[in-house]
Design an enzyme around this catalytic site. Structure first.
Site, PDB file in Angstrom:
ATOM      1  N   ASP A  11       1.291   4.564   3.430  1.00  0.00           N
ATOM      2  CA  ASP A  11       0.729   4.004   4.649  1.00  0.00           C
ATOM      3  C   ASP A  11       1.332   2.624   4.883  1.00  0.00           C
ATOM      4  O   ASP A  11       1.417   1.810   3.960  1.00  0.00           O
ATOM      5  CB  ASP A  11      -0.792   3.913   4.527  1.00  0.00           C
ATOM      6  N   LYS A  28      -9.441   3.527   0.823  1.00  0.00           N
ATOM      7  CA  LYS A  28      -8.586   4.367   1.661  1.00  0.00           C
ATOM      8  C   LYS A  28      -8.484   5.780   1.120  1.00  0.00           C
ATOM      9  O   LYS A  28      -7.674   6.569   1.611  1.00  0.00           O
ATOM     10  CB  LYS A  28      -7.171   3.765   1.690  1.00  0.00           C
TER      11      LYS A  28
END
Lengths: 414, 414
Positions: free
Chosen positions: A124, A249
């Protein structure tokens, strides 16, 4: 500007249909709990590509006889181009094959959509200029908002591939360590600041061993999906120093079910914004490698009334996926077919363009008002968050489908 | 303290042999470029388990007819125990099978060792108290050495599974963005501060979906390997804020070729050190879950003369792998068979116990002197770094084999 390619599948010719013949996105579907099959969307239908390869109407070495696109991606760009051109020939208006192909069209409303590919590893990034500035301002003040490396490096971190799920998968509110600024010690409980991140995911379709150029990286990207990187801001705030986000996350990352190919997006290429500081040569963009993709986020509480809480565009990114992928390989990191790269949160310059609730509610200090009168700082139980995206041609659109998830209340933990 | 289990393989009965019958580590080997096969080490030999399953001497559903241990791990703990007890029966002194099994013994010196399992995802922790304190002191001063979360959370970050390689694989010095504190802008070039991290890797042998307890996490760990998390300190210093290390850790992570099972290490369990602050209940250790494993690091320059630069012990870790794995699942993160968890750098209290050159040379300020008179702050081209580990019983040792890598000079990049 390219024009609509007309199809004998009449519903694909509408100006408002996201799946015209120009799109041909790749997904995985099943009907009535049957096996998962490769397919492409055309108008209101899914064309069963498993059946087409079984019937030897197309031939891609059996890679379409599976329930995921990894094998096909591994074949490489010549086959990517060949499938697209064969499908266009088969589906275009006036094609001889029309009558014999109708049996392979499954109404979209009967199709259950699955993960279109197996995510090998997930990375990410943090490459949205406005997002980084907004978040930095909240945490470090306006003067120190952008970290000193930000204008030089497409900052990224490794995420968790096992937690990537397809649109529609319900998301359980996570537990984690929480510690407010005035708490003496952390406690363990359900996240109170659960959030979205509006992103585009780029899918690596060809492997690489050593460092590759930005041009090569662009060639290695097979396609794009919408991506929601669900984020527990309270877990994140306490855990992320010094090694970055981890459990905040790891609950889930949702992607849209259709891979929009780089080929379909070709007419919508745009350059990255002007550089504020010169980039090192290895990151130079040899041609426009971002895309003009309009994005929006809807929030639907349990009452079923959706409010559009954000509208922005992928072209706001400071770094393209190709630049990110090239940077990813600099240290010799091997990349593999099925690697997924999240763009980073895509926020625009105005308040209504922000891609996370953290930014929209300015850290929970400025609640959003929903169209039906309720307010939100972060996500509440039973809220559904839906990302949508489209690229608009003169007389057609390339739709991304939806990337949606409903938040369920936290479960007890052992 | 358990005693040596004597084997009819005579070389396995030596007090200095790392592979007695008590060990039975699992690996993957080939001979003369032939296919990669599952095997176990016994004395100076590898027992060909592929051949044993082919010959139906053992039966594990064909999982040993592959070149990796993932399929076997997925079978679960009952089969883990059954294989170990069947191998002990077959290999113990006086076993009837001795004569018929000799044909399946391959001299270790003829075996090429490969990755023993496919790494699904790789997570690296930061759970060594002395390492965190040393690094923190260098970067933030003694008063602020430990981040405030460190005594509460087993801090970890996701690494890159694609870059994990087996011992013996040469490592190319990486390129990356480098910026000294006085440089105006970063430059792109070969890392000048390339380093090791001495770690133990824990291998997840059973999947989990939601949060699991520390006790369950302990049960889910199949075994352990030595792990060297190669680290480019100069790339790391410039890139790691705010989202953690990325390309600085992506060049390679080397593991030793033999999976030392949790069963073999059972006699060596020790508790984690005394808590400096109470842990949240979900992290409580219900029984001793660390191990007494002696570790050392050797540095061999091109002249071939090795210097032992560090000696330490796995019991120095503040958090066990079971605590790390339980924490990893708190947010709902699914874990899968083949996930690899690095312990974090294992440093002891004294200078000679430090598990990285960053600490040994105190950030490059106090060069190490090698036995042959040369000095080192960080790794030079053509240096070979070798990790070794063993657990010592009364009259036998459990050896980990070696985890070695030679650093090659940086290659030109595109």
């Amino acid at each position: 500007m390219t024009r609509l390619l007309r199809s004998w599948v009449e519903s694909a010719n509408s100006k408002t249909c996201g799946f015209p013949l120009n799109n041909l996105p790749y997904g995985a579907f099943s009907v009535d709990g049957g096996p998962v099959r490769c397919g492409t969307a055309i108008g209101d239908f899914v064309l069963d590509l498993h059946a087409l390869e079984s019937a030897r109407i197309i031939n891609f070495g059996g890679t379409l006889l599976t329930g995921a696109w990894n094998g096909f991606m591994a074949l490489g760009r010549d086959d990517w181009n060949r499938l697209r051109s064969e499908l266009i020939s088969l589906l275009k208006e006036g094609a001889e094959a029309a009558d014999s192909l109708e049996q392979y069209l499954v109404p979209m409303k009967n199709a259950d959509l699955h993960m279109p590919f197996t995510v090998t590893e997930f990375t990410d990034f943090y490459a949205g200029r406005h997002h980084a500035f907004n978040v930095g301002t909240m945490f470090r003040g306006r003067e120190n908002a952008l970290p000193p490396n930000w204008l030089h490096i497409p900052i990224g971190y490794n995420g968790r591939a096992s937690s990537v799920v397809v649109s529609g998968t319900p998301i359980q509110r996570p537990h984690g360590q929480l510690k407010g600024p005035d708490d003496e010690a952390p406690r363990f409980g359900p996240s109170q600041r659960f959030d979205i991140e509006l992103e585009i995911g780029a899918i690596v379709g060809q492997p690489s061993e050593g460092p590759i150029s930005v041009a090569q990286a662009f060639e290695n990207i097979f396609g794009y999906v919408l991506l929601n990187d669900w984020s527990a801001r309270d877990i994140q705030a306490w855990e992320y120093q010094p090694l970055g986000p981890f459990q905040s996350k790891a609950t889930a990352t949702t992607i849209s079910p259709w891979i929009i190919t780089a080929a379909a997006l070709e007419p919508f290429r745009v350059p990255t914004p002007e550089r504020e500081k010169p980039l090192l040569p290895y990151l130079a963009e040899p041609a426009p490698m971002l895309y003009d993709i309009m994005l929006e986020v809807g929030l639907t509480p349990e009452d079923g009334q959706e409010t559009i809480i954000s509208q922005t565009n992928y072209r706001e990114m400071y770094y393209s996926a190709a630049q990110q992928l090239a940077h990813h390989t600099t240290s010799g990191c091997p990349m593999r077919v099925g690697d997924l790269l999240g763009s980073g949160t895509i926020s625009g310059p105005e308040k209504g363009n922000r891609g996370s609730l953290l930014e929209l509610s300015w850290g929970g200090k400025e609640p959003l008002t929903l169209d039906t009168g309720g307010t939100r700082c972060f996500i509440e139980d039973n809220d559904t968050l839906t990302l949508r995206g489209k690229a608009a041609g003169e007389d057609y659109i390339i739709g991304f489908g939806e990337c949606a998830g409903k938040i369920l209340s936290a479960k007890n933990v052992p």
